[in-house]
Write an enzyme that holds these catalytic residues in place. Structure first.
Site, PDB file in Angstrom:
ATOM      1  N   SER A  99     -32.761   3.790  26.464  1.00 18.92           N
ATOM      2  CA  SER A  99     -31.921   4.974  26.383  1.00 18.92           C
ATOM      3  C   SER A  99     -31.319   4.985  24.983  1.00 18.92           C
ATOM      4  O   SER A  99     -31.132   3.925  24.368  1.00 18.92           O
ATOM      5  CB  SER A  99     -30.800   4.900  27.429  1.00 18.92           C
ATOM      6  N   GLU A 138     -12.969  -2.657 -12.756  1.00 20.08           N
ATOM      7  CA  GLU A 138     -12.501  -1.373 -12.233  1.00 20.08           C
ATOM      8  C   GLU A 138     -13.477  -0.800 -11.203  1.00 20.08           C
ATOM      9  O   GLU A 138     -13.065  -0.220 -10.197  1.00 20.08           O
ATOM     10  CB  GLU A 138     -12.311  -0.393 -13.384  1.00 20.08           C
ATOM     11  N   LYS A 160     -12.086   0.826 -28.647  1.00 20.78           N
ATOM     12  CA  LYS A 160     -11.441   0.416 -27.398  1.00 20.78           C
ATOM     13  C   LYS A 160     -12.509   0.020 -26.373  1.00 20.78           C
ATOM     14  O   LYS A 160     -13.505   0.715 -26.190  1.00 20.78           O
ATOM     15  CB  LYS A 160     -10.592   1.545 -26.832  1.00 20.78           C
ATOM     16  N   SER A 184     -13.403   4.442 -24.727  1.00 22.63           N
ATOM     17  CA  SER A 184     -12.612   5.648 -24.909  1.00 22.63           C
ATOM     18  C   SER A 184     -13.391   6.685 -25.706  1.00 22.63           C
ATOM     19  O   SER A 184     -14.144   6.346 -26.617  1.00 22.63           O
ATOM     20  CB  SER A 184     -11.307   5.327 -25.644  1.00 22.63           C
ATOM     21  N   HIS A 205       5.803 -13.079  -9.665  1.00 24.45           N
ATOM     22  CA  HIS A 205       6.484 -11.787  -9.864  1.00 24.45           C
ATOM     23  C   HIS A 205       6.109 -11.176 -11.216  1.00 24.45           C
ATOM     24  O   HIS A 205       6.874 -10.386 -11.777  1.00 24.45           O
ATOM     25  CB  HIS A 205       8.009 -11.936  -9.769  1.00 24.45           C
TER      26      HIS A 205
END
Length: 457
Positions: free
Chosen positions: A133, A325, A318, A312, A182
């Site tokens: 089925s 990413e 750059k 860039s 932190h």
């Protein structure tokens, strides 16, 4: 477009003249013009393998004659090789049971069998779908295709990344740098210690994924419509699991409870949850790499990742951490797909889950994305990432957290005062301690040795 007329239980239907599919597929094609997304080759292959195995099992159980078995297996073999993928035309967003796609497979295999064996009558329902089925075929195909991708693609990709991370752990074991909590300066660590955390995250992700395998390898096939096994042989499910194990070279078993296997999809939800967990780990690693690479002159700059493309359209020279990413975006996508799978998994209604196609799409998509992104990240980012040793060494001496090993000797309050004074006067802790004769230079050389701060004292 030239057409032919075929019939199903709802009447006549026009079908493209040369299409291998039939009336039910053509009807579903008209009904669901939603996304243009199709089931991937790994899923089509799983469907074909089910039909191939079923033909053998039904023949062995004296339910299917040899000529029909031979015809079905020949057509299914072509489908298993993904030679007929263009005939699988249906949208992911269709009937929740996936009946349309199961019938697409049945019709394609039946019609191709007729082409290969003109004297053999093969019916899509009566023969190709014998003992099955859609309600047990589609969950089985989801498990098979997911298990194949996990074993053959994702786990090897993760093992590859883990190997490279372990190599980097050794390569960077003597690079002492500022630790950060932190995002603020903390006591020293080695870059190797930092990378070892990433390696352990991947190692644990592999273990978590492997822990799902026993549930993933349980197959719903044999339960037919509602889990009772009506219209199939009592041994069909166990024999199918054995036949599919041989095909995949994996250890599949018949579902312990067919009602659970068809009314719920908890194993797929569990697998997706582990893919989400893996994505959390990978995103943490990708973000760490991006932070450590930040700069190159005005950021942390403790590592440099390979330059793979200009960064860039306006700033010459750059270069961005684009591989990290890309991985981060994949992780975000997988987390979203996990939310879809969790919602779909909760949509079982009595004896059937009615969001099977969208679960199949998302679980296979997540595994494919993570496989490709993990290998990309390993080979194009981590493998040739190098440590900026001079930057790391200069930041160590400049850090106010160098005062920490002095606290047990001179007291917390005095150490805190020294730290604040070091920041205000833009001096190192060592300079202040020498100026104020806090301890002898010999004592300071021992206590302020960064190597001494890398392990318990």
């Amino acid at each position: 477009m030239k057409t032919r007329v075929e019939s199903d239980s709802m009447g006549d239907m026009k079908v493209p003249e040369n299409a291998l599919y039939g009336a039910q597929t053509a009807r579903a094609f008209e009904n669901f013009p939603v996304s243009g997304w199709r089931f991937p080759p790994v899923f089509i292959r799983a469907l074909a393998r089910i039909k191939f195995a079923a033909a053998h099992v039904n023949h062995d159980l004296n339910k299917l004659d040899a000529s029909k078995k031979e015809a079905i297996c020949a057509a299914a073999s072509e489908t298993m090789a993904n030679n007929l993928d263009e005939s699988f035309v249906l949208d992911i967003f269709q009937t929740g049971s996936g009946t349309s796609t199961n019938m697409n497979a049945n019709e394609v295999i039946a019609n191709r069998a007729k082409q290969l064996f003109p004297d053999t009558k093969v019916h899509p329902n009566d023969h190709v779908n014998m003992g099955q089925s859609s309600n047990d075929v589609i969950p089985t195909a989801i498990h098979l295709s997911s298990a194949e991708m996990l074993d053959a693609q994702l786990l090897p990709a993760l093992a590859h990344l883990h190997t490279i991370l372990k190599q980097k752990t050794v390569e960077f074991e003597d690079v002492i740098k500022v630790g950060r909590t932190h995002l603020m300066d903390a006591t020293p660590v080695t870059l190797g210690q930092e990378v070892s955390a990433w390696a352990r995250q991947i190692e644990l992700s592999i273990e978590r994924l492997k822990s799902v395998v026993p549930r993933l390898h349980e197959l719903a096939i044999g339960g037919t419509a509602v889990g009772t096994g009506l219209n199939t042989h009592p041994e069909f499910g166990s024999r199918m699991a054995k036949a599919l194990s041989k095909q995949y070279q994996l250890s599949f078993t018949e579902a312990e409870n067919h009602f659970e296997a068809q009314s719920a999809q908890d194993a797929i939800v569990e697998l997706s949850g582990q893919l989400r967990n893996l994505s959390v780990s990978l995103l943490k690693i990708a973000n760490d790499v991006r932070l450590l690479n930040a700069g190159p002159r005005c950021g942390l700059g403790e590592v440099t990742v390979p330059a793979v493309q200009p960064g860039s359209s306006i700033m010459p020279g750059k270069v961005n951490p684009v591989i990290a990413e890309s991985l981060a975006q994949v992780c975000a996508q997988v987390m979203g797909q996990d939310a879809t799978i969790a919602f779909a998994g909760s949509s079982g209604l009595l004896e059937l889950n009615v969001m099977l196609p969208v679960m199949a799409h998302n679980i296979l998509s997540s595994q494919l994305l993570l496989t490709n992104a993990t290998r990309m990240f390993a080979d194009k980012c981590i493998k040739d990432m190098h440590a900026n040793r001079e930057v790391a060494a200069s930041q160590i001496e400049w850090s106010m957290s160098m005062v920490t090993p002095l606290a047990p000797v001179i007291g917390y309050e005095k150490a805190a005062k020294l730290a604040k004074q070091a920041v205000n006067e833009k001096k190192t802790v060592r300079q202040l301690c020498i100026e104020q004769a806090v301890l002898s230079e010999e004592e300071l050389s021992i206590l302020l040795d960064p190597k001494r701060m890398l392990h318990p004292q």
